[in-house]
Design an enzyme around this catalytic site. Structure first.
Site, PDB file in Angstrom:
ATOM      1  N   GLU A 115       2.442  -7.892   8.326  1.00 16.32           N
ATOM      2  CA  GLU A 115       2.755  -6.283   8.057  1.00 16.32           C
ATOM      3  C   GLU A 115       3.723  -6.022   6.955  1.00 16.32           C
ATOM      4  O   GLU A 115       4.173  -4.911   7.029  1.00 16.32           O
ATOM      5  CB  GLU A 115       3.236  -5.863   9.544  1.00 16.32           C
ATOM      6  CG  GLU A 115       2.501  -6.027  10.755  1.00 16.32           C
ATOM      7  CD  GLU A 115       1.213  -5.367  10.336  1.00 16.32           C
ATOM      8  OE1 GLU A 115      -0.011  -6.038  10.651  1.00 16.32           O
ATOM      9  OE2 GLU A 115       1.178  -4.250   9.812  1.00 16.32           O
ATOM     10  N   PRO A 148       0.944  -1.127   0.032  1.00 18.58           N
ATOM     11  CA  PRO A 148      -0.086  -0.047  -0.125  1.00 18.58           C
ATOM     12  C   PRO A 148       1.014   1.034   0.176  1.00 18.58           C
ATOM     13  O   PRO A 148       0.428   2.308  -0.443  1.00 18.58           O
ATOM     14  CB  PRO A 148      -0.908  -0.086   1.153  1.00 18.58           C
ATOM     15  CG  PRO A 148      -0.201  -1.127   1.892  1.00 18.58           C
ATOM     16  CD  PRO A 148       0.560  -1.915   1.251  1.00 18.58           C
ATOM     17  N   ASP A 208      -7.091   0.725 -26.849  1.00 22.01           N
ATOM     18  CA  ASP A 208      -7.620   0.699 -25.530  1.00 22.01           C
ATOM     19  C   ASP A 208      -8.490   1.943 -25.382  1.00 22.01           C
ATOM     20  O   ASP A 208      -7.983   3.103 -25.563  1.00 22.01           O
ATOM     21  CB  ASP A 208      -6.430   0.745 -24.414  1.00 22.01           C
ATOM     22  CG  ASP A 208      -6.097  -0.645 -23.904  1.00 22.01           C
ATOM     23  OD1 ASP A 208      -5.145  -0.753 -23.276  1.00 22.01           O
ATOM     24  OD2 ASP A 208      -6.873  -1.615 -24.253  1.00 22.01           O
TER      25      ASP A 208
HETATM   26  N1  LIG Z   1      -0.618  -3.566  -3.742  1.00 24.18           N
HETATM   27  C1  LIG Z   1      -1.001  -3.368  -2.864  1.00 24.18           C
HETATM   28  C2  LIG Z   1      -1.898  -3.112  -1.553  1.00 24.18           C
HETATM   29  C3  LIG Z   1      -1.992  -3.681  -0.331  1.00 24.18           C
HETATM   30  C4  LIG Z   1      -1.527  -4.492   0.162  1.00 24.18           C
HETATM   31  C5  LIG Z   1      -0.178  -5.374  -0.367  1.00 24.18           C
HETATM   32  C6  LIG Z   1       0.560  -6.141   0.578  1.00 24.18           C
HETATM   33  C7  LIG Z   1       0.254  -6.594   1.711  1.00 24.18           C
HETATM   34  C8  LIG Z   1       0.767  -7.385   2.835  1.00 24.18           C
HETATM   35  C9  LIG Z   1      -0.178  -7.253   3.859  1.00 24.18           C
HETATM   36  N2  LIG Z   1      -0.999  -6.391   3.639  1.00 24.18           N
HETATM   37  C10 LIG Z   1      -0.838  -5.702   2.170  1.00 24.18           C
HETATM   38  C11 LIG Z   1      -1.759  -4.868   1.640  1.00 24.18           C
HETATM   39  N3  LIG Z   1      -3.030  -3.045   0.335  1.00 24.18           N
HETATM   40  N4  LIG Z   1      -3.543  -2.005  -0.711  1.00 24.18           N
HETATM   41  C12 LIG Z   1      -2.851  -1.831  -1.891  1.00 24.18           C
HETATM   42  N5  LIG Z   1      -3.171  -1.274  -2.957  1.00 24.18           N
END
Ligand SMILES: N#Cc1c(-c2ccc3cc[nH]c3c2)n[nH]c1N
Length: 250
Positions: A116, A89, A173
């Site tokens: 995490e 994220p 596209d």
């Molecule tokens: N890409 C992306 C992500 C994630 C994400 C990615 C990896 C992990 C590992 C634990 N929690 C996660 C959330 N959340 N929102 C996004 N756009």
């Protein structure tokens, strides 16, 4: 293109066997391999995580299994053309332009984490061997990176030659976000099909006129209108040279 995905939930990647990407894999355009991270653990419990240094909630993924996996999938000396993609994220936004860039790689290794995230030292060590992209598919929080891998593989895979038929080439596209073709950077306008009248609602007569120039103009006007309404930021980002006099009259 070879794609490796390392995960503690291999079954999450089953959709890669289906439809467009599945067909591309069958055709040999994509060579996709999904791996269980625990393959590269050596303790009785196949441990992949531990408590965070410095305290705090949750668990952190250990660097050792990830490093062993990466070294097995990209052996020293074979890094040329390989890129490590880490969904997170806190990553750079994954956009169509990023997808177009990743589509030029010969080997993508995806490291979808859980908990995490992964111990930072794995990312740093990997970056000494190959390009590492930390990418986010949107401003919301998921429970892991596997969903993001599905999104990225489809967005990248559909750009590879031979994956889309001529009738649906990515060059045309029109869902916006493409950086190619006449609608580059715009969202797609409304689409219609038969019947001409459904539920008392008519297809816009221009689309039945057979006048392709007028239809193309109407579609571009509709794309500009929808983009201005929904994503004014995309209008701002347009190259002024890409707008003709009629566009500016919108
Ligand atoms: N890409 C992306 C992500 C994630 C994400 C990615 C990896 C992990 C590992 C634990 N929690 C996660 C959330 N959340 N929102 C996004 N756009």
């Amino acid at each position: 293109m070879r794609i490796d995905v390392v995960t503690i939930f291999p079954e999450y990647l089953a959709p890669l066997d289906v439809s467009l990407i599945g067909k591309a894999a069958t055709a040999g355009i994509l060579d996709i391999h999904v791996h269980e991270l625990r393959t590269w653990t050596h303790d009785r419990h196949n441990t992949v995580d531990d408590s965070p240094c410095g305290g705090g909630p949750g668990m952190v993924m250990k660097p050792e299994p990830w490093w062993e996996a990466l070294t097995a999938l990209v052996p020293p000396g074979s890094e040329d053309g390989a890129r490590l993609i880490v969904p997170t994220p806190s990553g750079r936004p994954f956009t169509q332009r990023v997808a177009e860039d990743l589509a030029t790689a010969s080997h993508l290794v995806f490291a979808p984490a859980r908990y995490e995230g992964i111990d930072r030292r794995f990312i740093e060590a990997a970056a000494e061997r190959m390009p590492v992209e930390e990418l986010s598919i949107g401003d919301y929080v998921l429970a892991g990176g596997e969903v993001a891998v599905l999104v990225m593989v489809e967005a990248v895979g559909r750009l590879l030659p031979g994956v889309l038929g001529n009738a649906e080439s990515a060059k045309d596209d029109s869902f916006g976000h493409s950086s190619q073709g006449g609608m580059a950077g715009l969202l797609e306008g409304p689409v219609y099909t038969k019947p001409a009248n459904w539920d008392g609602r008519e297809v816009p007569p221009v689309l039945l006129s057979g006048n392709h120039a007028v239809i193309a103009r109407w579609r571009r006007d509709e794309a500009l209108r929808r983009t201005a309404q929904t994503r004014p930021d995309l209008i701002e980002a347009l190259d002024p040279a890409a707008l003709d006099k009629k566009d500016r009259a919108q």
